[in-house]
Design a protein around this motif. Structure first.
Motif, mmCIF file in Angstrom:
data_model
loop_
_atom_site.group_PDB
_atom_site.id
_atom_site.type_symbol
_atom_site.label_atom_id
_atom_site.label_comp_id
_atom_site.label_asym_id
_atom_site.label_seq_id
_atom_site.Cartn_x
_atom_site.Cartn_y
_atom_site.Cartn_z
ATOM 1 N N MET A 1 4.704 1.926 5.904
ATOM 2 C CA MET A 1 4.951 0.489 5.738
ATOM 3 C C MET A 1 4.944 0.113 4.268
ATOM 4 N N GLY A 2 3.978 0.667 3.537
ATOM 5 C CA GLY A 2 3.879 0.391 2.111
ATOM 6 C C GLY A 2 5.126 0.842 1.371
ATOM 7 N N GLU A 3 5.581 2.049 1.691
ATOM 8 C CA GLU A 3 6.790 2.572 1.031
ATOM 9 C C GLU A 3 7.990 1.684 1.329
ATOM 10 N N VAL A 4 8.153 1.321 2.591
ATOM 11 C CA VAL A 4 9.310 0.508 2.976
ATOM 12 C C VAL A 4 9.236 -0.860 2.289
ATOM 13 N N ALA A 5 8.037 -1.449 2.255
ATOM 14 C CA ALA A 5 7.900 -2.781 1.656
ATOM 15 C C ALA A 5 8.254 -2.738 0.167
ATOM 16 N N VAL A 6 7.780 -1.728 -0.538
ATOM 17 C CA VAL A 6 8.091 -1.600 -1.970
ATOM 18 C C VAL A 6 9.600 -1.438 -2.158
ATOM 19 N N ARG A 7 10.199 -0.579 -1.348
ATOM 20 C CA ARG A 7 11.644 -0.350 -1.453
ATOM 21 C C ARG A 7 12.425 -1.638 -1.184
ATOM 22 N N LYS B 1 -5.124 -5.739 8.574
ATOM 23 C CA LYS B 1 -4.901 -6.814 7.602
ATOM 24 C C LYS B 1 -3.802 -6.434 6.616
ATOM 25 N N ALA B 2 -3.875 -5.202 6.104
ATOM 26 C CA ALA B 2 -2.894 -4.789 5.099
ATOM 27 C C ALA B 2 -1.498 -4.745 5.699
ATOM 28 N N HIS C 1 -0.340 -6.647 7.948
ATOM 29 C CA HIS C 1 0.127 -8.027 8.017
ATOM 30 C C HIS C 1 0.654 -8.470 6.648
ATOM 31 N N ASP C 2 -0.102 -8.123 5.590
ATOM 32 C CA ASP C 2 0.360 -8.458 4.230
ATOM 33 C C ASP C 2 1.708 -7.784 3.932
ATOM 34 N N LEU C 3 1.836 -6.523 4.315
ATOM 35 C CA LEU C 3 3.073 -5.796 4.013
ATOM 36 C C LEU C 3 4.255 -6.366 4.795
ATOM 37 N N GLU C 4 3.990 -6.811 5.990
ATOM 38 C CA GLU C 4 5.060 -7.422 6.778
ATOM 39 C C GLU C 4 5.543 -8.700 6.094
ATOM 40 N N ILE D 1 4.591 -12.305 -3.220
ATOM 41 C CA ILE D 1 4.459 -10.845 -3.074
ATOM 42 C C ILE D 1 3.248 -10.350 -3.871
ATOM 43 N N ALA D 2 3.103 -10.905 -5.089
ATOM 44 C CA ALA D 2 1.929 -10.524 -5.904
ATOM 45 C C ALA D 2 0.628 -10.940 -5.220
ATOM 46 N N ASP D 3 0.662 -12.093 -4.542
ATOM 47 C CA ASP D 3 -0.536 -12.519 -3.782
ATOM 48 C C ASP D 3 -0.880 -11.513 -2.677
ATOM 49 N N HIS D 4 0.153 -11.049 -1.984
ATOM 50 C CA HIS D 4 -0.101 -10.069 -0.916
ATOM 51 C C HIS D 4 -0.625 -8.760 -1.505
ATOM 52 N N ALA D 5 -0.071 -8.371 -2.664
ATOM 53 C CA ALA D 5 -0.575 -7.149 -3.326
ATOM 54 C C ALA D 5 -2.051 -7.329 -3.675
#
Lengths: 226, 277
Positions: A19-25, A85-86, A88-91, A193-197
């Motif tokens: 999920m993290g990889e996809v979100a960054v991409r 939780k994470a 949800h943030d990534l979504e 996005i920075a808030d979610h990070a």
């Protein structure tokens, strides 16, 4: 000692990393689509959001099943909670990327308002924050996580600066209003996005040693270290 | 006569307020320092240092043979009954008095420190006689007084409503869970200060277990409880503090929420997560 269900947690962890990889991409591609006016890329970003939605649901389902049947304790319990939780943030990061891609599509049909300098800079910081926060998931690193939390104000400042700049464009040249508004929303999206990070970085500190560093102003200002 | 006088220092001291407190502000009731314990030549406990808070539930956890039951039995000198056992170093103080001191009578000590075992062990007597046995030994024969204690103890052990109409039937006729609560009632009848529980629910079904756990929660208002358990969930649900033992050593002692959320020692983490070994 290995337990017969340890592989379930491995799958859970790899789903979250995926999920993290996809979100960054998605964030990178959305920004590239905006800057280069690449309509096809923007459309790909919009279509790829489904994968994040699916992963979020899968992670939630697995976390609930694991808590129900495996009674996780200590690190495992924190992993399952933080995973929910994470994800949800990534979504939400994915949703912001999709919104940026949609605005990029509309902007691609018009001449650029001004050269893209601050928005890619902001997005660069947000992506780095996201990557660093996810890095802390792979290797617990509270110092790095706190650095992510502190960087959030750089993005906030750039967002405010852009807001002022775009407002004056709109006042001086009413013909720019629709484009300037799109850019304002994009800027706001990157700020989110920075808030979610930041959230993810805070969650990773909880994962590593159960500390809750949310809303800790003295930590953000650097008056306090972990 | 000798017994009565030798018990006096402990009795007197039990009336005094606790002398120290721990980091959470709870007053210490039992202070174990540098304790080494042996079964013959075999050392079973190594340099145990532990402060057990007053009117709290403390859980002892750890794999079989780790010494948790041995330590529990040191607290009311039950190990004295096994030949060749010895505390070779260290002290156990209850309200500042060394319970292995020469002036302390173990019988008197065991009145103050009651015990409930893994397998319920009611006497082969009536429910009423089970409860009054300890008091009769102490010479209490007043019927009204005994009736009062029976009702109070059975209510305290959440058993009264279930047995009030058959107090003179055998305690052995009760279900396993009821028998265990009868043993708890028998223990609290003599008004101890400390109750030791050695896996009190391991032979009980989930309903009876829930009742005993509910009872533990009630009893801690009046008593200091130490429970040995192999159920992590039970330790998590019932206790305020948890001590993890391994191979005769105390590995970690902390508030239960810390032990189950973020233990400091990797061995504790492995044990509570079921990855040990």
């Amino acid at each position: 000692m290995k337990r017969f269900f340890d592989s379930e947690l491995e799958t859970f962890r790899s789903d979250l990393l995926r999920m993290g990889e996809v979100a960054v991409r998605q964030v990178r591609d959305a920004l590239q689509a905006l800057v280069t006016g690449d309509v096809k890329l923007a459309e790909r970003v919009i279509a790829a959001d489904d994968e994040l939605d699916e992963l979020e649901k899968r992670i939630d389902t697995e976390a609930i099943r694991y808590m129900n049947l495996r009674s996780p304790i200590a690190t495992e319990l924190r992993l399952v909670i933080v995973g929910m939780k994470a994800s949800h943030d990534l979504e939400r990061v994915g949703d912001e990327a999709t919104n940026i891609a949609k605005r990029a599509l509309r902007l691609a049909a018009e001449p650029p308002l001004k050269p893209y300098v601050d928005i890619p800079r902001m997005a660069g910081i947000a992506v780095e924050m996201l990557r660093d926060a996810l890095e802390c998931f792979l290797h617990a690193d509270n110092a790095k996580a706190v650095a992510v939390v502190k960087r959030d104000k750089e993005v906030d400042a750039l967002n405010k600066q852009l807001y002022r700049e775009l407002s004056s464009y709109m006042v001086e040249q009413p013909g720019t209003i629709s484009r300037a508004l799109e850019l304002m929303f994009i800027s706001k999206g990157i700020e989110r996005i920075a808030d979610h990070a930041t959230n993810i970085a805070e969650e990773m500190v909880f994962l590593s040693d159960a500390q809750d560093i949310r809303h800790d102003e003295s930590l953000k200002k650097g008056d306090k270290a972990l | 006569m000798e017994t009565a006088s030798s018990a006096a220092p402990l009795k007197r001291s039990l009336a005094q307020p606790p002398s120290s407190s721990d980091a959470s502000g709870d007053s210490t009731l039992i202070d174990i320092q540098n304790l080494d314990f042996y079964y013959g030549a075999k050392q079973a406990l190594f340099d145990i240092n532990l402060r057990i808070p007053d009117k709290r539930v403390t859980a002892f956890i750890g794999p079989s043979g780790c010494g948790k039951s041995t330590l529990l039995r040191c607290l009311n000198r039950m190990n004295d009954l096994i030949d060749g056992t010895a505390v070779k170093r260290g002290t156990i103080k209850v309200r500042g008095v060394d319970i292995y001191g020469r002036t302390v009578d173990p019988i008197e000590l065991r009145k103050r420190v009651g015990m409930v075992f893994q397998k319920s062990n009611p006497f082969p007597k009536s429910i009423y006689e089970n409860i009054t046995y300890g008091l009769r030994i102490q010479g209490v024969n007043n019927k009204t007084r005994l009736d009062e204690v029976v009702e109070k103890s059975l209510r305290g052990a959440a058993l009264w409503d279930e047995v009030k109409d058959r107090l003179h039937e055998s305690g052995l006729g009760l279900s396993g869970g009821q028998q265990q609560r009868l043993c708890i009632a028998r223990t609290i009848a003599v008004e101890p200060e400390i109750i030791l529980m050695d896996e009190p629910c391991s032979a009980l079904d989930p309903i009876a277990t829930a009742k005993v756990e509910e009872l533990i929660h009630e009893l801690k208002k009046q008593f200091t409880i130490i429970i040995v358990t192999h159920s992590m969930q039970q330790a998590a649900r019932c206790s305020d503090r948890t001590a993890f033992f391994y191979m005769g050593k105390l590995i970690e002692f902390d508030e239960t929420r810390n032990i189950f959320m973020n233990p400091k020692n990797p061995q504790t983490e492995a044990y509570v997560s079921g990855r040990f070994g």
